[in-house]
Design an enzyme around this catalytic site. Sequence first.
Site, PDB file in Angstrom:
ATOM      1  CG  HIS A   1      -1.919   1.062   1.300  1.00  0.00           C
ATOM      2  ND1 HIS A   1      -3.090   0.968   2.017  1.00  0.00           N
ATOM      3  CD2 HIS A   1      -1.937   2.305   0.733  1.00  0.00           C
ATOM      4  CE1 HIS A   1      -3.769   2.097   1.902  1.00  0.00           C
ATOM      5  NE2 HIS A   1      -3.081   2.931   1.125  1.00  0.00           N
TER       6      HIS A   1
ATOM      7  CG  HIS B   1      -1.296   6.246  -2.443  1.00  0.00           C
ATOM      8  ND1 HIS B   1      -2.435   6.042  -3.192  1.00  0.00           N
ATOM      9  CD2 HIS B   1      -1.574   5.785  -1.197  1.00  0.00           C
ATOM     10  CE1 HIS B   1      -3.368   5.498  -2.426  1.00  0.00           C
ATOM     11  NE2 HIS B   1      -2.871   5.325  -1.211  1.00  0.00           N
TER      12      HIS B   1
ATOM     13  CG  HIS C   1      -7.597   3.396  -0.321  1.00  0.00           C
ATOM     14  ND1 HIS C   1      -6.904   2.830  -1.354  1.00  0.00           N
ATOM     15  CD2 HIS C   1      -6.702   4.163   0.355  1.00  0.00           C
ATOM     16  CE1 HIS C   1      -5.638   3.257  -1.297  1.00  0.00           C
ATOM     17  NE2 HIS C   1      -5.494   4.066  -0.271  1.00  0.00           N
TER      18      HIS C   1
ATOM     19  CD  GLU D   1      -7.578   6.568   4.654  1.00  0.00           C
ATOM     20  OE1 GLU D   1      -8.118   6.568   3.528  1.00  0.00           O
ATOM     21  OE2 GLU D   1      -6.481   7.135   4.890  1.00  0.00           O
TER      22      GLU D   1
HETATM   23  N1  ADE Z   1      -4.545   8.749  -1.772  1.00  0.00           N
HETATM   24  C1  ADE Z   1      -3.318   8.804  -1.263  1.00  0.00           C
HETATM   25  N2  ADE Z   1      -3.332   8.420   0.026  1.00  0.00           N
HETATM   26  C2  ADE Z   1      -4.601   8.087   0.331  1.00  0.00           C
HETATM   27  C3  ADE Z   1      -5.257   7.613   1.488  1.00  0.00           C
HETATM   28  N3  ADE Z   1      -4.611   7.380   2.637  1.00  0.00           N
HETATM   29  N4  ADE Z   1      -6.584   7.394   1.424  1.00  0.00           N
HETATM   30  C4  ADE Z   1      -7.255   7.640   0.307  1.00  0.00           C
HETATM   31  N5  ADE Z   1      -6.691   8.080  -0.811  1.00  0.00           N
HETATM   32  C5  ADE Z   1      -5.368   8.309  -0.810  1.00  0.00           C
HETATM   33 ZN    ZN Z   2      -3.696   4.808   0.588  1.00  0.00          ZN
END
Ligand code: ADE
Ligand code: ZN
Length: 340
Positions: free
Chosen positions: A17, A19, A197, A200
């Site tokens: 995970h 980005h 995702h 969260e």
């Molecule tokens: N894009 C980058 N980081 C993210 C995150 N933690 N949650 C949702 N979208 C994201």
């Molecule tokens: Zn993320």
Amino acid sequence: MNRIATLACMLPKAELHLHIEGTLEPELAFRLAERHGVAMPWPDVEALRAAYDFSDLQSFLDLYYAGANVLRTEEDFYDLTHAYLVHAHADNLRHVEIFFDPQTHTERGVAFEDVLGGIRRALLEAEREWGISFKVIMSFLRHLSEADALATLDEARPYLHRIDGVGLDSSEMGHPPSKFARVFAECRELGLPVVAHAGEEGPPEYIEEALDLLRVKRIDHGVRALESDALMDRLAAEQIPLTVCPLSNVKLKVYDDLSAHGLRKMLAHGVKVTINSDDPAYFGGYVNDNFVACVEALALTEEEVIKLARNSIEASWLEAARRDALLAEVDATVAQWRAR
Ligand code: ADE
Ligand code: ZN
């Protein structure tokens, strides 16, 4: 550093995970701004870093998308990815599965080919130089429309042989997985494994939608599953991996303090949890920083740290031979550490 944190750092691991846009350190952002003659809204690196004080996911995303504005050429994406892989190598990551957000870039007129090309050039180099294997996951921005996602999928068609899977990220509340059920069905028909995702900031129901409607292979984050006993039981029974990002959760105020994080409770429940960095340039650390912080705040045991490293490899999309070879590397590292 205590001995368990040392073990955590030494262990071969996978990151699932991450980005790539979230690895843009302020120093590189200023260097790229200078490369392109772009004015930065902050006077210097210190001022930009000081702005990394977030109240929730959206307050972070606003800065994250603004930061991405300096990423313009194939070389920029190469430099960005190379810088991440230097950290990955230092943290003993042996495999990485990284997200990229094409819509953040193609909307600004950057060619899809340059985004993916620069990222992959750095990944191929790290594979040759350091033996780090990789997968690339194209992520849709959920605050944009279903039609936008379908158009992006169309744009990606010439590159699908270089894309290993599809994800869903950005603002979670008000953008449930169900919004993308048709897009994900099309991705699955193309043979692409999917992740999303969920949970969260969003409720446990979003995790259930991701599983039942999107048919994801893993849940990214998923920490709000802790609010539903039935869902926790299901995640454990079906061994659905969660890519948890502890420092991210604290920076974005999902938890007030790392000591309140549910990671250890999830492990105890038998859920297949992994530790990841999400957007390390913004959240205060890479994978080993996350491990060390969790060992300290949650008093993780030797067994838990080994389990987390093994989970990261087992939850990856690696082919069986390499997966088993990396698990054997974990065993060898543990034996070496115990003999010290
Ligand atoms: N894009 C980058 N980081 C993210 C995150 N933690 N949650 C949702 N979208 C994201
Ligand atoms: Zn993320």
